[in-house]
Design a protein around this motif. Structure first.
Motif, PDB file in Angstrom:
ATOM      1  N   ASP A 136       0.880  -1.206   0.070  1.00 54.67           N
ATOM      2  CA  ASP A 136       0.014   0.082   0.034  1.00 54.67           C
ATOM      3  C   ASP A 136       0.719   1.374  -0.016  1.00 54.67           C
ATOM      4  OD1 ASP A 136      -2.375  -1.553   0.004  1.00 54.67           O
ATOM      5  OD2 ASP A 136      -2.566  -1.523   2.177  1.00 54.67           O
ATOM      6  N   THR A 137       2.079   1.297   0.803  1.00 54.50           N
ATOM      7  CA  THR A 137       2.905   2.210   0.597  1.00 54.50           C
ATOM      8  C   THR A 137       3.563   2.561  -0.634  1.00 54.50           C
ATOM      9  OG1 THR A 137       3.343   1.832   3.091  1.00 54.50           O
ATOM     10  CG2 THR A 137       5.032   3.334   1.919  1.00 54.50           C
ATOM     11  N   ASN A 138       3.686   1.508  -1.351  1.00 53.64           N
ATOM     12  CA  ASN A 138       4.365   1.572  -2.657  1.00 53.64           C
ATOM     13  C   ASN A 138       3.467   2.189  -3.678  1.00 53.64           C
ATOM     14  OD1 ASN A 138       6.932   0.617  -1.898  1.00 53.64           O
ATOM     15  ND2 ASN A 138       6.374  -1.577  -2.987  1.00 53.64           N
ATOM     16  N   THR A 139       2.085   1.768  -3.484  1.00 58.01           N
ATOM     17  CA  THR A 139       1.137   2.321  -4.307  1.00 58.01           C
ATOM     18  C   THR A 139       0.917   3.860  -4.317  1.00 58.01           C
ATOM     19  OG1 THR A 139      -0.371   0.428  -4.129  1.00 58.01           O
ATOM     20  CG2 THR A 139      -1.484   2.241  -4.893  1.00 58.01           C
ATOM     21  N   ASP A 140       0.830   4.239  -2.989  1.00 56.53           N
ATOM     22  CA  ASP A 140       0.981   5.841  -2.766  1.00 56.53           C
ATOM     23  C   ASP A 140       2.091   6.367  -3.114  1.00 56.53           C
ATOM     24  OD1 ASP A 140      -0.591   7.763  -1.484  1.00 56.53           O
ATOM     25  OD2 ASP A 140       1.169   7.638  -0.002  1.00 56.53           O
ATOM     26  N   LEU A 141       3.421   5.813  -3.104  1.00 54.97           N
ATOM     27  CA  LEU A 141       4.391   6.564  -3.559  1.00 54.97           C
ATOM     28  C   LEU A 141       4.455   6.708  -4.962  1.00 54.97           C
ATOM     29  CD1 LEU A 141       7.345   4.597  -1.436  1.00 54.97           C
ATOM     30  CD2 LEU A 141       6.753   6.958  -1.319  1.00 54.97           C
ATOM     31  N   ILE A 142       3.976   5.856  -5.817  1.00 51.71           N
ATOM     32  CA  ILE A 142       3.858   6.053  -7.206  1.00 51.71           C
ATOM     33  C   ILE A 142       2.760   7.106  -7.392  1.00 51.71           C
ATOM     34  CG2 ILE A 142       3.207   4.871  -9.242  1.00 51.71           C
ATOM     35  CD1 ILE A 142       4.221   2.376  -8.094  1.00 51.71           C
ATOM     36  N   ALA A 143       1.656   6.961  -6.731  1.00 54.48           N
ATOM     37  CA  ALA A 143       0.308   7.815  -6.954  1.00 54.48           C
ATOM     38  C   ALA A 143       0.595   9.305  -6.592  1.00 54.48           C
ATOM     39  CB  ALA A 143      -0.853   7.381  -6.431  1.00 54.48           C
ATOM     40  N   ASN A 144       1.181   9.527  -5.563  1.00 54.91           N
ATOM     41  CA  ASN A 144       1.554  10.782  -4.977  1.00 54.91           C
ATOM     42  C   ASN A 144       3.040  11.057  -4.536  1.00 54.91           C
ATOM     43  OD1 ASN A 144      -1.575  11.428  -4.418  1.00 54.91           O
ATOM     44  ND2 ASN A 144      -1.183   9.455  -3.366  1.00 54.91           N
ATOM     45  N   VAL A 145       3.646  11.511  -5.662  1.00 54.46           N
ATOM     46  CA  VAL A 145       5.216  11.546  -5.498  1.00 54.46           C
ATOM     47  C   VAL A 145       5.754  12.409  -4.722  1.00 54.46           C
ATOM     48  CG1 VAL A 145       7.383  11.896  -6.884  1.00 54.46           C
ATOM     49  CG2 VAL A 145       5.651  10.752  -8.012  1.00 54.46           C
ATOM     50  N   ALA A 146       5.312  13.659  -4.395  1.00 55.25           N
ATOM     51  CA  ALA A 146       5.756  14.854  -3.442  1.00 55.25           C
ATOM     52  C   ALA A 146       5.694  14.262  -2.096  1.00 55.25           C
ATOM     53  CB  ALA A 146       4.823  16.117  -3.569  1.00 55.25           C
ATOM     54  N   PRO A 147       6.885  14.573  -1.495  1.00 59.86           N
ATOM     55  CA  PRO A 147       7.725  15.584  -1.661  1.00 59.86           C
ATOM     56  C   PRO A 147       8.944  15.315  -2.453  1.00 59.86           C
ATOM     57  CG  PRO A 147       8.145  14.854   0.473  1.00 59.86           C
ATOM     58  CD  PRO A 147       6.922  14.143   0.020  1.00 59.86           C
ATOM     59  N   ALA A 148       8.881  13.932  -2.983  1.00 56.11           N
ATOM     60  CA  ALA A 148      10.191  13.481  -3.942  1.00 56.11           C
ATOM     61  C   ALA A 148       9.799  14.264  -5.253  1.00 56.11           C
ATOM     62  CB  ALA A 148      10.100  11.921  -3.797  1.00 56.11           C
ATOM     63  N   ILE A 149      10.928  14.091  -5.972  1.00 51.69           N
ATOM     64  CA  ILE A 149      10.871  14.668  -7.392  1.00 51.69           C
ATOM     65  C   ILE A 149      10.291  13.588  -8.324  1.00 51.69           C
ATOM     66  CG2 ILE A 149      12.345  16.390  -7.183  1.00 51.69           C
ATOM     67  CD1 ILE A 149      14.442  15.186  -8.723  1.00 51.69           C
ATOM     68  N   MET A 150      10.576  12.334  -7.881  1.00 50.42           N
ATOM     69  CA  MET A 150      10.187  11.422  -8.671  1.00 50.42           C
ATOM     70  C   MET A 150      10.318  10.173  -7.903  1.00 50.42           C
ATOM     71  SD  MET A 150      13.045  10.244 -11.518  1.00 50.42           S
ATOM     72  CE  MET A 150      12.217   8.507 -11.949  1.00 50.42           C
ATOM     73  N   CYS A 151       9.565   8.694  -8.525  1.00 47.20           N
ATOM     74  CA  CYS A 151       9.690   7.297  -7.687  1.00 47.20           C
ATOM     75  C   CYS A 151      10.103   6.512  -8.783  1.00 47.20           C
ATOM     76  CB  CYS A 151       8.277   7.129  -6.985  1.00 47.20           C
ATOM     77  SG  CYS A 151       8.368   5.348  -6.278  1.00 47.20           S
ATOM     78  N   PHE A 152      11.164   5.783  -8.252  1.00 46.02           N
ATOM     79  CA  PHE A 152      11.835   4.876  -9.100  1.00 46.02           C
ATOM     80  C   PHE A 152      11.071   3.571  -8.815  1.00 46.02           C
ATOM     81  CE2 PHE A 152      15.274   7.775  -9.406  1.00 46.02           C
ATOM     82  CZ  PHE A 152      15.957   7.373 -10.368  1.00 46.02           C
ATOM     83  N   GLN A 153      10.368   2.851  -9.728  1.00 46.49           N
ATOM     84  CA  GLN A 153       9.630   1.802  -9.519  1.00 46.49           C
ATOM     85  C   GLN A 153      10.191   0.609  -9.472  1.00 46.49           C
ATOM     86  OE1 GLN A 153       5.240   1.790 -11.403  1.00 46.49           O
ATOM     87  NE2 GLN A 153       5.736   4.102 -11.682  1.00 46.49           N
ATOM     88  N   ILE A 154      11.052   0.265  -8.420  1.00 50.48           N
ATOM     89  CA  ILE A 154      12.106  -0.756  -8.499  1.00 50.48           C
ATOM     90  C   ILE A 154      11.429  -1.978  -7.973  1.00 50.48           C
ATOM     91  CG2 ILE A 154      14.405  -1.342  -7.366  1.00 50.48           C
ATOM     92  CD1 ILE A 154      15.210   1.398  -7.562  1.00 50.48           C
ATOM     93  N   GLY A 155      10.588  -1.826  -6.839  1.00 49.74           N
ATOM     94  CA  GLY A 155      10.248  -3.285  -6.316  1.00 49.74           C
ATOM     95  C   GLY A 155       9.308  -4.086  -7.155  1.00 49.74           C
ATOM     96  N   GLU A 156       8.605  -3.341  -7.960  1.00 52.10           N
ATOM     97  CA  GLU A 156       7.717  -4.119  -8.688  1.00 52.10           C
ATOM     98  C   GLU A 156       8.449  -5.212  -9.672  1.00 52.10           C
ATOM     99  OE1 GLU A 156       5.673  -1.001  -6.871  1.00 52.10           O
ATOM    100  OE2 GLU A 156       7.526  -0.840  -8.111  1.00 52.10           O
ATOM    101  N   ALA A 157       9.603  -4.719 -10.076  1.00 51.85           N
ATOM    102  CA  ALA A 157      10.411  -5.850 -10.788  1.00 51.85           C
ATOM    103  C   ALA A 157      10.739  -7.027 -10.106  1.00 51.85           C
ATOM    104  CB  ALA A 157      11.943  -4.968 -11.270  1.00 51.85           C
TER     105      ALA A 157
END
Length: 396
Positions: free
Chosen positions: A205-226
């Motif tokens: 669930d935290t991963n899903t939120d990091l992807i959907a709502n990036v800020a305060p980061a400038i981007m999210c590398f979707q590494i875990g899903e691989a």
């Protein structure tokens, strides 16, 4: 580049003496002595900024982002290991990015962003000793170890850490999604889905939120899903490699295998038995049967014994060299180009500057312009913007 470990990791070839009374400020000036009882001083990091304009990341992560359980001998030709390092230094997709890996094994991200003894304080001494200013443009920060069951709280802790890095070191942050975490049943360490027991935490669930709502980061590398199994994302995908021994193995020397495993593959011997063993492939030769050398002892095995593979080292948490190379590294290599995706107005403004502009300042300018363009597009109504100069380079 990577500093020596003050809590050394022998599997990565690190060795250091340390003491709770170390004064690392001596690295930037004063008398340095190796004679004091229990203390060790010496150059652990060499930091410099080149002039070719490439972005320079500073990695804040844990043992997974560090590449802790990879065999030292399997570092690539440029001495990289782990998905961050290999991906940042890869140049078939985008430019090589010089980096510093300040990952802290064994600490959640919020704990890493602490100056308490045993957390981040030794690395902070090094960063603060660079009196000419940090030569880094952004931080890459990843989390894994909180094990929280509330994704809202876990996400808040990550955001607090990203804000702390930004304020403390004056650089924007990118983050990443988390890898699976499981325990194993029936002496089958990742060779089946059924025998993986997913951690009861909120990482998905935290991963899903990091992807959907990036800020305060400038981007999210979707590494875990691989690394996830496509049908059961809380578990590691099962490595497809399986083979048999082409000759009996006495328990010493190299093994003879019918099929060739990938270098860095974590092989599983005696799967499903109490004597199950995991060992990493560090050398391979021949054209079939293949001569294979592993880094950990393997028990005596009969001709025809089945050999399987697993993504982790048996703890259900740390990926193998082969998994990092195949899954995580390509994501970092392909996604890092997004770190350069600035608004056209930002690039036009940069082109008009007569002096150098760091990526740290460029990201802040870009955030400001994008915020003005959002909603009613206040940017389009402006004739000019006047900025007040900062009191020093850091303030500016």
């Amino acid at each position: 580049m990577r500093p020596i470990g003050y809590s050394r990791i022998s599997t990565l070839g690190e060795a250091a003496e340390w003491s709770a009374t170390l004064d690392l400020t001596k690295l930037s000036g004063g008398s340095v002595s190796n004679t004091a009882s229990g203390q060790f001083y010496g150059p652990s990091v060499v930091v410099a900024r080149g002039n070719d304009g490439r972005l320079v990341p500073l990695i804040f992560d844990n043992s997974i982002g560090f590449g802790k359980d990879e065999a030292t001998s399997l570092a690539d030709a440029r001495a990289n290991f782990g998905f961050w390092q290999r991906g940042l230094d890869e140049n078939s997709v985008g430019p090589r990015l010089p980096y510093m890996n300040f990952a802290v094994p064994g600490a959640q991200l919020e704990a890493q962003c602490s100056l308490a003894v045993g957390k981040f304080n030794h690395r902070d001494y090094i960063l603060r000793s660079i009196s000419t200013g940090l030569p880094f443009d952004l931080a890459l920060a990843g989390d894994e170890n909180e094990a929280g069951t509330d994704s809202v709280i876990w996400r808040r802790h990550i955001d607090n850490a990203l804000d702390w890095i930004n304020v403390t070191y004056g650089m924007p942050c990118a983050t990443r999604t988390m890898l699976p975490k499981v325990s194993y049943a029936n002496n089958r360490p990742g060779t089946t889905l059924a025998d993986q027991i997913s951690a009861l935490d909120a990482r998905l669930d935290t991963n899903t939120d990091l992807i959907a709502n990036v800020a305060p980061a400038i981007m999210c590398f979707q590494i875990g899903e691989a690394y996830h199994d496509a049908g059961t994302q809380s578990k590691w995908k099962v490595r497809p490699f399986t083979t048999t021994l082409a000759a009996a193995y006495s328990g010493t020397g190299s093994l003879s295998m019918t099929d060739a495993p990938t270098l860095g593959e974590n092989l599983v011997f005696n799967d499903g038995t109490a004597s199950v063993v995991i060992s990493t492939v560090i050398a391979r030769s021949g054209s079939g049967p293949y001569t294979v050398t592993c880094n950990n002892p393997v028990p005596a095995l009969s001709n025809g014994a089945t050999v399987k593979a697993t993504q982790t080292d048996g703890d259900g948490t740390h990926p193998s060299t082969a998994a990092n190379t195949e899954y995580g590294t390509p994501i970092v290599a392909a996604s890092k180009i997004n770190l350069f995706q600035f608004d056209a107005a930002t690039l036009a403004l940069r082109a008009r500057f007569t002096g150098p502009v760091t990526y740290t300042h460029l990201y802040r300018i870009d955030d400001f312009i994008k915020a003005l363009k959002a909603g009613a597009d206040a940017w389009a109504s402006l004739d000019a913007i006047y900025g007040i100069a900062g009191h020093d380079v850091q303030g500016a």
